[in-house]
Structure formats: C-alpha cells, structure tokens
Design a protein around this motif. Structure first.
Motif, PDB file in Angstrom:
ATOM      1  N   LEU A   1       0.850  -1.186   0.000  1.00  0.00           N
ATOM      2  CA  LEU A   1       0.000   0.000   0.000  1.00  0.00           C
ATOM      3  C   LEU A   1       0.886   1.236   0.000  1.00  0.00           C
ATOM      4  N   GLY A   2       0.599   2.166  -0.925  1.00  0.00           N
ATOM      5  CA  GLY A   2       1.362   3.399  -1.002  1.00  0.00           C
ATOM      6  C   GLY A   2       2.673   3.247  -1.747  1.00  0.00           C
ATOM      7  N   VAL A   3       2.626   2.698  -2.956  1.00  0.00           N
ATOM      8  CA  VAL A   3       3.838   2.510  -3.751  1.00  0.00           C
ATOM      9  C   VAL A   3       4.362   3.877  -4.189  1.00  0.00           C
ATOM     10  N   PRO A   4       5.604   4.237  -3.844  1.00  0.00           N
ATOM     11  CA  PRO A   4       6.140   5.532  -4.253  1.00  0.00           C
ATOM     12  C   PRO A   4       6.091   5.714  -5.770  1.00  0.00           C
TER      13      PRO A   4
ATOM     14  N   ALA B   1      -0.360   7.868  -2.465  1.00  0.00           N
ATOM     15  CA  ALA B   1      -0.937   8.357  -1.212  1.00  0.00           C
ATOM     16  C   ALA B   1      -1.561   7.233  -0.391  1.00  0.00           C
ATOM     17  N   GLY B   2      -1.934   6.124  -1.045  1.00  0.00           N
ATOM     18  CA  GLY B   2      -2.330   4.921  -0.307  1.00  0.00           C
ATOM     19  C   GLY B   2      -3.711   4.951   0.300  1.00  0.00           C
TER      20      GLY B   2
ATOM     21  N   ALA C   1      -6.213   1.286  -3.092  1.00  0.00           N
ATOM     22  CA  ALA C   1      -4.896   1.539  -3.656  1.00  0.00           C
ATOM     23  C   ALA C   1      -3.877   0.436  -3.390  1.00  0.00           C
ATOM     24  N   LEU C   2      -4.276  -0.648  -2.762  1.00  0.00           N
ATOM     25  CA  LEU C   2      -3.359  -1.775  -2.614  1.00  0.00           C
ATOM     26  C   LEU C   2      -2.990  -2.330  -3.978  1.00  0.00           C
TER      27      LEU C   2
END
Length: 365
Positions: free
Chosen positions: A185-188, A227-228, A233-234
C-alpha cells in the motif's frame, strides 16, 4: 495424488480469461487459483509479466478486512466499540454513536464523506476531515457502500491500537510473515513504472476522450496511488492475492475463530444507491466484516456456484478475488483494463464477470 481442481474446468476458465485479452478489450490479465495452501495455477496474459502488480481496487478490501480480523482475534478491537471512543476527533456532528461494526458493514451513515488528494497525505488534515463529516442518515438504518470513508477510519483505528500506520502494520504483521511481498500500500511514484500495470482504457475511440476523473480512474494518477487510500490503492499479483486467502485458513497467523467471525453474515440486503457506487442489483448482498459473503443470493458479483460461506470482493472493472472455506478454493483475477466510465455495464462486461466467477468457483465439486 488426486487433482485438487478439475483440469478440464480449469482449462475452460483460463481460456475464457485469455480470450478477453487475445480477442477482447483487456490489455492484460493475471489469474491465480489455489487450494489447500498451494498455488495450483498462475497465468499472465497480454502486456504484463508474472511479477507485474495490479491496482486491486475493491478486491483489496479483503486484505483490509484481514487486518481488522487480526486485531479482533488479538483482543485489540471489539465490534461494539464506538468510533469516537477510539478516535475522539470523529465525534462531532452527531457521529458519537457510530460503532466499529457499522463502519465495517457499510451502515455507518456517511457513505460519501469526502477525503481526497492531497489532504489524505496529512494525518492532521485527515482527522480534521473526520470531524467535519456529517451523517446522511442515522447509523445502522441503511446499507450503502462507504467506498473510501470507512477504510480511512479503519486505517486510523489500526494506528491508534497498534502504533503503526495501516501500511506499516500490514507489511510487518501480514505481508512479511506470509512472504507475500507483492502486496503493498502506497507505492512511491518512482517505483510504480515497470512494477504496477498502468490503467488503460478499453473503449477509447479517439485521443480527445478523457476518462471519468472519479471512481476507479481516480487511482490512475501516480500521486494518488502513492498516497495509499486504504480500500482501493493496494497493489499485488494475482498469485499473492490467491495465496493471501489461503493464508487466512492455513497459516495460523490469525487466532482460531477470527476469520470465521469476520466472515459471519451480519445481514443480507440490497445495497442502497446508484449502480456505479455498488447499489442496486437483482441479488441481495450478504455482509461480513468488510467483506461480501455469498450467502443465500451471491450478490455484488460473487459466484453462485460456490458455497454460501464463500467470501471476497469484486473490483473495478474486471477483477475478482474470493475464498470458499467449504471447498478450500481461492481465486484471483486482475486486469489493468477499464472503460472510460470506470465500470462496464454492457452485456459483454456483465457476462465476463459472471462467467469468470462461476467457472472459478465451480472448479471443484
């Protein structure tokens, strides 16, 4: 050793999905089947590799749910707790009576409470938004999907009870122990290219056409994906999604009874609201704790060929992940193809989802 799934039926399922890539609108797809703790099939079709990860959209809710079930099993969370008792900032505007169970079953009364990018990036701004949220109806009186608001509260609950951000807790207490390292979660932004399949339009006929900026396409912005937002957003591979479902039953990571409690049906009803937001449908939906359960009518695009205990989530636009505790079968199909409207309500799109779900759940007798 006997086959764990019927090989002929598996061929039919894989051919059905492959055909939508080779002869249909999907740019790529990944499909995985697992049973009894083992990955039995994992295929990638189209412009993708086996290591390609997909944005899970609503399929990710089952992973979010697993985090909650772990807290319940570990004695860190109870369903009758009031959210305001955990997050005092949430209480204003008559929300002090909302319970954890109401949030997890989409009956809390604020389905469209806003929290967008970039405010979602800042915890203080998130907490301030919680306080401003208002009820659309009394808590517990209507079943309507809280598409993003519920998951933001879940994330804050996890942080209050564990001291870790939701992404951090998921990684340290679920992903890493299970070795399912594609789940993130929250991949840059700088790690998304080449790792996460970009969202592509399946029905574009001209360069001037723009997708609906809301709904699923909201996550096509790399900054928003980074932003996750917890419930959509996973990212993951289909193999790790299927194996995650197996881990719920076989890993021992969850306390005895925690998963059964999480998947126990709380009610069966038609979701309220517009179809684009999960409402309507000819079949009623049964709700567990942040997952849909097949129950008596297998609503919300779950297969009708599995057991009533089958649970999981369908996701935009052509995605599905589920576990059937009675057969021991888990399944995941992921794609990066989306209509410009975000959802496919055409007869062909409906047939694909229905066929895929029922063929998958019917792989075993």
């Amino acid at each position: 050793m006997p086959d764990l799934v019927d090989p002929q039926r598996l061929d039919v399922l894989l051919n059905r999905i492959r055909g939508e890539v080779e002869h249909g609108p999907l740019p790529s797809a990944q499909v995985a089947v697992a049973r009894d703790g083992r990955l039995l099939a994992f295929e990638t079709y189209g412009a993708a590799e086996p290591g390609t990860r997909y944005i899970l959209q609503s399929v990710g809710r089952s992973i979010v749910a697993g985090v909650v079930w772990k807290l319940i099993g570990d004695g860190l969370l109870a369903m009758d707790e009031q959210i305001a008792g955990i997050i005092p900032e949430f209480a204003p505007n008559g929300k002090e009576t909302v319970t954890v169970e109401q949030v997890l079953t989409h009956t809390a009364g604020f389905p469209f409470a806003p929290l967008g990018h970039p405010k979602m990036l800042d915890r203080e701004q998130r907490l301030a938004a919680f306080g401003r949220w208002r009820l659309d109806y009394p808590p517990g009186t209507r079943f309507q999907y809280h598409l993003t608001s519920a998951a933001w509260l879940i994330a804050e609950i996890v942080e209050r009870r564990t001291g870790l951000t939701f992404a951090g807790y998921l990684h340290e207490n679920v992903v890493r122990p299970l070795g399912l390292t594609s789940i993130e979660l929250g991949v840059p932004v700088d790690r998304q290219p080449g790792s996460v399949a970009p969202m592509l339009a399946t029905d574009r006929t001209g360069d001037e056409q723009e997708p609906d900026p809301w709904g699923p396409w909201y996550l096509s912005d790399p900054n928003v994906l980074a932003a996750g937002e917890p419930s959509h957003a996973l990212v993951a591979t289909a193999a790790d999604v299927a194996l995650y479902f197996q881990a719920l039953e076989h890993s021992g990571l969850w306390k005895p009874g925690a998963v059964a409690e999480g998947t126990r049906i709380r009610f069966t009803d038609h979701p309220y609201g517009e179809q684009s937001y999960g409402g309507g449908g000819s079949r009623r939906t049964s709700m567990g704790l942040f997952v849909t359960v097949a129950g008596p009518e297998a609503g919300s695009n779950l297969p009708s060929t599995g057991s009533p205990r089958l649970f999981g989530s369908a996701g935009a636009a052509y995605q599905l992940g589920f576990m059937d505790p009675e057969s021991g079968l888990s399944f995941a199909c992921l794609s990066n193809g989306y209509p410009l409207a975000g959802y496919d309500r055409t007869p062909r799109g409906t047939a694909l989802l229905t066929d895929m779900a029922n063929l998958a759940a019917g792989l075993v007798d």
